[in-house]
Design a protein around this motif. Structure first.
Motif, PDB file in Angstrom:
ATOM      1  N   ALA A 172       0.828  -1.207   0.000  1.00  0.00           N
ATOM      2  CA  ALA A 172       0.000   0.000   0.000  1.00  0.00           C
ATOM      3  C   ALA A 172       0.864   1.259   0.000  1.00  0.00           C
ATOM      4  O   ALA A 172       0.532   2.244  -0.668  1.00  0.00           O
ATOM      5  CB  ALA A 172      -0.933  -0.002   1.207  1.00  0.00           C
ATOM      6  N   VAL A 173       1.975   1.224   0.728  1.00  0.00           N
ATOM      7  CA  VAL A 173       2.886   2.375   0.734  1.00  0.00           C
ATOM      8  C   VAL A 173       3.483   2.579  -0.656  1.00  0.00           C
ATOM      9  O   VAL A 173       3.544   3.713  -1.153  1.00  0.00           O
ATOM     10  CB  VAL A 173       3.988   2.188   1.806  1.00  0.00           C
ATOM     11  N   CYS A 213       0.717   3.983  -2.903  1.00  0.00           N
ATOM     12  CA  CYS A 213       0.398   5.379  -2.580  1.00  0.00           C
ATOM     13  C   CYS A 213       1.519   6.328  -2.991  1.00  0.00           C
ATOM     14  O   CYS A 213       1.250   7.447  -3.446  1.00  0.00           O
ATOM     15  CB  CYS A 213       0.093   5.517  -1.095  1.00  0.00           C
ATOM     16  N   LEU A 252       1.087   6.746  -6.681  1.00  0.00           N
ATOM     17  CA  LEU A 252      -0.062   7.610  -6.967  1.00  0.00           C
ATOM     18  C   LEU A 252       0.266   9.067  -6.663  1.00  0.00           C
ATOM     19  O   LEU A 252      -0.078   9.965  -7.440  1.00  0.00           O
ATOM     20  CB  LEU A 252      -1.269   7.147  -6.154  1.00  0.00           C
ATOM     21  N   LEU A 253       0.953   9.302  -5.558  1.00  0.00           N
ATOM     22  CA  LEU A 253       1.372  10.658  -5.216  1.00  0.00           C
ATOM     23  C   LEU A 253       2.327  11.209  -6.275  1.00  0.00           C
ATOM     24  O   LEU A 253       2.241  12.375  -6.655  1.00  0.00           O
ATOM     25  CB  LEU A 253       2.034  10.671  -3.840  1.00  0.00           C
ATOM     26  N   SER A 274       6.624   6.638 -11.559  1.00  0.00           N
ATOM     27  CA  SER A 274       5.599   6.498 -10.522  1.00  0.00           C
ATOM     28  C   SER A 274       4.600   5.403 -10.878  1.00  0.00           C
ATOM     29  O   SER A 274       4.140   4.665  -9.999  1.00  0.00           O
ATOM     30  CB  SER A 274       4.876   7.828 -10.329  1.00  0.00           C
ATOM     31  N   MET A 291       3.572   1.916  -8.777  1.00  0.00           N
ATOM     32  CA  MET A 291       2.224   1.414  -8.525  1.00  0.00           C
ATOM     33  C   MET A 291       2.092  -0.042  -8.970  1.00  0.00           C
ATOM     34  O   MET A 291       1.484  -0.862  -8.267  1.00  0.00           O
ATOM     35  CB  MET A 291       1.197   2.287  -9.250  1.00  0.00           C
TER      36      MET A 291
END
Length: 102
Positions: free
Chosen positions: A12-13, A16, A19-20, A34, A38
């Motif tokens: 999840a980190v 995220c 996604l950030l 990025s 993901m």
């Protein structure tokens, strides 16, 4: 400490952070990196669920290999589009790519 929760939190980190990175970056290469983050987070989920929940040991690994192959193809196509955009616009900024619409 190798529990399913540990792997899911790490995945999840990663997801995220990717996604950030996509939401924050204006550089197409940074956005591509990025997106790879993901996909790696999703791969880690497949491998974790395979290890802890799946009765068939190779299913999660096969899915992860397929996703890795798709990620390699996506990176190759994405980089070729970025190179073509750079040749035409002399920039890899997302705002400059918006000018190609029309």
């Amino acid at each position: 400490m190798n529990t399913l929760t540990t792997y899911l939190v790490i995945a999840a980190v990663l997801f995220c952070l990717g996604l950030l990175g996509i939401l924050q970056r204006r550089n197409l290469v940074g956005m591509l990196i990025s997106l790879e983050l993901m996909l790696n987070g999703a791969n880690l989920n497949f491998m974790a669920f395979n290890r802890f929940l799946a009765p068939e040991p190779a299913v999660g690994q096969i899915i992860a290999l397929i996703v890795m192959g798709l990620a390699a193809a996506e990176a190759a196509i994405g980089l070729s589009i970025i190179f073509a955009l750079f040749r035409r616009m002399h920039s890899i900024n997302v705002e400059r790519a918006q000018e190609l619409r029309g």
